[in-house]
Scaffold this motif. Structure first.
Motif, mmCIF file in Angstrom:
data_model
loop_
_atom_site.group_PDB
_atom_site.id
_atom_site.type_symbol
_atom_site.label_atom_id
_atom_site.label_comp_id
_atom_site.label_asym_id
_atom_site.label_seq_id
_atom_site.Cartn_x
_atom_site.Cartn_y
_atom_site.Cartn_z
ATOM 1 N N ASP A 206 7.050 64.594 -37.986
ATOM 2 C CA ASP A 206 7.654 63.345 -37.079
ATOM 3 C C ASP A 206 8.906 63.119 -37.668
ATOM 4 O O ASP A 206 9.837 62.772 -36.734
ATOM 5 N N SER A 207 9.309 63.249 -38.717
ATOM 6 C CA SER A 207 10.823 62.902 -39.155
ATOM 7 C C SER A 207 11.641 63.829 -38.913
ATOM 8 O O SER A 207 12.852 63.685 -38.590
ATOM 9 N N ASN B 263 4.928 53.671 -44.578
ATOM 10 C CA ASN B 263 5.519 54.488 -45.606
ATOM 11 C C ASN B 263 5.986 53.555 -46.744
ATOM 12 O O ASN B 263 6.879 53.045 -46.946
ATOM 13 N N GLN C 268 10.081 55.178 -40.414
ATOM 14 C CA GLN C 268 11.076 55.804 -41.201
ATOM 15 C C GLN C 268 12.413 54.838 -40.870
ATOM 16 O O GLN C 268 13.372 55.384 -41.688
ATOM 17 N N GLN D 89 14.125 62.041 -36.695
ATOM 18 C CA GLN D 89 15.256 61.731 -37.487
ATOM 19 C C GLN D 89 16.453 62.808 -37.653
ATOM 20 O O GLN D 89 17.509 62.499 -38.028
ATOM 21 N N GLY E 42 5.768 53.845 -49.900
ATOM 22 C CA GLY E 42 6.258 54.161 -50.939
ATOM 23 C C GLY E 42 7.749 54.236 -50.829
ATOM 24 O O GLY E 42 8.548 54.250 -51.966
ATOM 25 N N VAL E 43 8.393 53.910 -49.602
ATOM 26 C CA VAL E 43 9.833 53.601 -49.518
ATOM 27 C C VAL E 43 10.199 52.675 -50.480
ATOM 28 O O VAL E 43 11.350 52.556 -50.988
ATOM 29 N N SER F 38 9.635 59.060 -52.116
ATOM 30 C CA SER F 38 8.107 58.888 -52.592
ATOM 31 C C SER F 38 7.291 59.786 -51.656
ATOM 32 O O SER F 38 6.160 60.426 -52.141
ATOM 33 N N MET G 161 7.893 57.360 -37.082
ATOM 34 C CA MET G 161 6.864 56.419 -37.375
ATOM 35 C C MET G 161 7.495 55.850 -38.775
ATOM 36 O O MET G 161 7.116 56.410 -39.617
ATOM 37 N N ALA H 120 14.970 60.945 -43.120
ATOM 38 C CA ALA H 120 15.572 59.613 -42.710
ATOM 39 C C ALA H 120 16.647 59.264 -43.681
ATOM 40 O O ALA H 120 17.615 58.542 -42.974
ATOM 41 N N GLU I 87 10.151 60.983 -45.744
ATOM 42 C CA GLU I 87 11.481 59.748 -46.042
ATOM 43 C C GLU I 87 12.618 60.545 -46.123
ATOM 44 O O GLU I 87 13.786 59.894 -45.786
#
Lengths: 172, 194
Positions: free
Chosen positions: A86-87, B78, B49, A91, B80-81, A53, B47, A60, A57
Motif C-alpha cells: 500500500d505504501s 503504524n 503513513q 506514497q 512503530g513510527v 520500524s 494507510m 513514506a 514506513e
C-alpha cells in the motif's frame, strides 16, 4: 588445476553507486545478510542512514525527503517489500517520484527450485505493481545500479534493484 | 474534550512560519483557519503513513519547524513510527495527535482500547524529548508557546470530540481542497526547492 574465481558483490560497490548518483539518505531495515553494508553506510559522512520500524514506513519517509529536495534510497528485503504494497502504491506510484528501492532477494538461486517462498513471490509481486527491476549479483553488475537510477529519473517511477547475493561480501 | 476546530484556532496563533500537515476527519477545519496555505502540506495517501512522510520532510528540512496533526486511528496502524522518529531526534518536529477515540470517517467505531490507551506515555517511552496530554482548551492554549519553542521531537496528545460521518461517501459534503501534488509544488516554490 583450474582456479575458480568466486564472483561476489562487495558492499563498497553499492556505496560507490550511491555516491555517484547523489544519494543523500538511505531508509532501511537491516537484515542479517547486509550487516557490513549497514556499517559501511554509517561511516560515510555524505550519507544519512534512517532506520525505520517497518518497511511500509520507508517509502513514506522517502517521499518526505524527496519533497525536501533530497535523494533517498530505500534498502529493504523482499519480505518487507511485499508487506509494503500500500505504501508503494500510495506514497510512490501515485506521488510519481523517482525512487530507487534496493531489495535483498532472499531465497534467490540460479541452481533450480528455491524452497523459500519469499523468492517465489518476489518477481510476481513486482510484475503485479508493474515495477521495472534489475538483478545485481556481483561487482560486474555495479553499472546496472546507475542504469536503474537513470530509469527512475526518466520515468518518475520507482525502480527496483534486486540484490541476488545474500551470503558473500555483505556479511564479512 | 475539546472541539478540534478550537485546537486549530489556538494553534494558529503560535504557528509562525511552521510547515503544517493535517489529516483525518477533523483536519477539514484547518483549511478555514490557516493563513499560509503555501506552507500547508498534504502527504497522505497510504494507510497510516502520512506521519512517516512528514517525519521524512522534517529530516530533509532541518531549518524549518514542521508540525504534523495526526489522528489516533492512523497512528495505531503504524505505531512503530514513534520509535523511528525518536531515533533520529528531529528537533524541528512537533507531533500533535487529535484523539477522538474512534474511526470517525467510517461511522464512529472505536479504535482498539480507545478508553485506556495513553499515547503520550507511549511516545515518551519511545524516546520523544517531551510528551503532553490535554483535554482542556485553556490548558492547551497556555502551553502552546512552550510546546512550539521546545526542542523536538515533541508529542502532544489532545482529546477531541468525534465528528462522526455516517453518510455514504458519495452523499457527503464536498469541500474544495488542494491536491497532494499541488501542495508539494506550492511548498517547494515557497522554499525555493527545484
Amino acid at each position: 588445476m583450474v582456479d575458480q574465481q568466486v564472483q561476489i558483490l562487495r558492499p563498497e560497490t553499492l556505496i560507490d553507486e550511491f555516491k555517484k548518483n547523489g544519494v543523500t539518505h538511505i531508509i532501511t531495515i537491516p537484515d542479517s545478510e547486509t550487516n557490513y553494508l549497514y556499517e559501511l553506510m554509517e561511516q560515510q559522512d555524505w550519507l544519512d542512514v534512517v532506520p525505520v520500524s517497518r518497511e511500509g514506513e520507508s517509502m513514506a519517509v522517502a517521499l518526505g525527503l524527496n519533497v525536501a529536495g533530497k535523494v533517498p534510497v530505500v534498502l529493504i528485503q523482499n519480505t518487507g517489500m511485499m508487506e509494503s504494497g500500500d505504501s508503494i502504491r500510495g506514497q510512490v506510484l501515485d506521488a510519481g517520484f523517482p525512487l530507487l528501492m534496493v531489495v535483498g532477494y532472499r531465497g534467490w538461486t540460479r541452481k533450480g527450485h528455491t524452497p523459500d517462498s519469499a523468492a517465489t513471490y518476489t518477481e510476481p509481486f513486482l510484475n503485479a505493481f508493474r515495477l521495472d527491476y534489475y538483478l545485481v549479483e556481483h561487482d560486474d553488475d555495479g553499472p546496472r545500479i546507475t542504469e536503474a537510477f537513470e530509469a527512475t529519473r526518466k520515468s518518475k517511477r520507482p525502480v527496483v534493484v534486486l540484490v541476488g547475493d545474500e551470503y558473500h561480501g555483505f556479511n564479512r | 474534550m475539546i472541539e478540534a476546530k478550537k485546537v486549530y484556532e489556538a494553534f494558529q496563533e503560535h504557528r509562525g512560519d511552521a510547515i503544517v500537515s493535517v489529516q483525518g476527519t477533523s483536519g477539514k477545519h484547518w483549511a478555514d483557519i490557516t493563513t499560509n496555505v503555501n506552507r500547508d502540506i498534504s502527504l497522505g495517501g497510504s494507510m497510516g503513513q502520512s506521519t512517516a512522510s512528514i517525519f521524512g520532510l522534517a529530516l530533509g528540512l532541518p531549518e524549518q519547524k514542521v508540525v504534523h496533526f495526526d489522528t489516533e486511528g492512523a497512528l495505531l496502524m503504524n505505531l512503530g513510527v514513534l520509535a523511528s522518529i525518536a531515533g533520529k531526534k528531529p528537533n524541528n518536529f512537533v507531533h500533535f495527535l487529535l484523539d477522538n477515540g474512534c474511526y470517525a470517517t467510517t461511522g464512529g467505531q472505536p479504535v482498539p482500547n480507545s478508553e485506556d490507551i495513553d499515547y503520550a506515555m507511549v511516545a515518551k517511552g519511545a524516546g520523544y524529548s517531551a510528551a503532553y496530554n490535554f483535554d482542556d482548551l485553556e490548558e492547551l492554549s497556555t502551553s502552546l508557546e512552550e510546546i512550539m519553542n521546545q526542542k523536538g521531537p515533541v508529542f502532544v496528545a489532545i482529546k477531541v470530540q468525534a465528528e462522526v460521518e455516517n453518510l455514504p461517501i458519495g452523499m457527503r459534503e464536498k469541500r474544495a481542497s488542494r491536491s497532494r501534488a499541488q501542495t508539494i509544488t506550492d511548498l517547494r516554490s515557497e522554499l525555493g526547492i527545484s
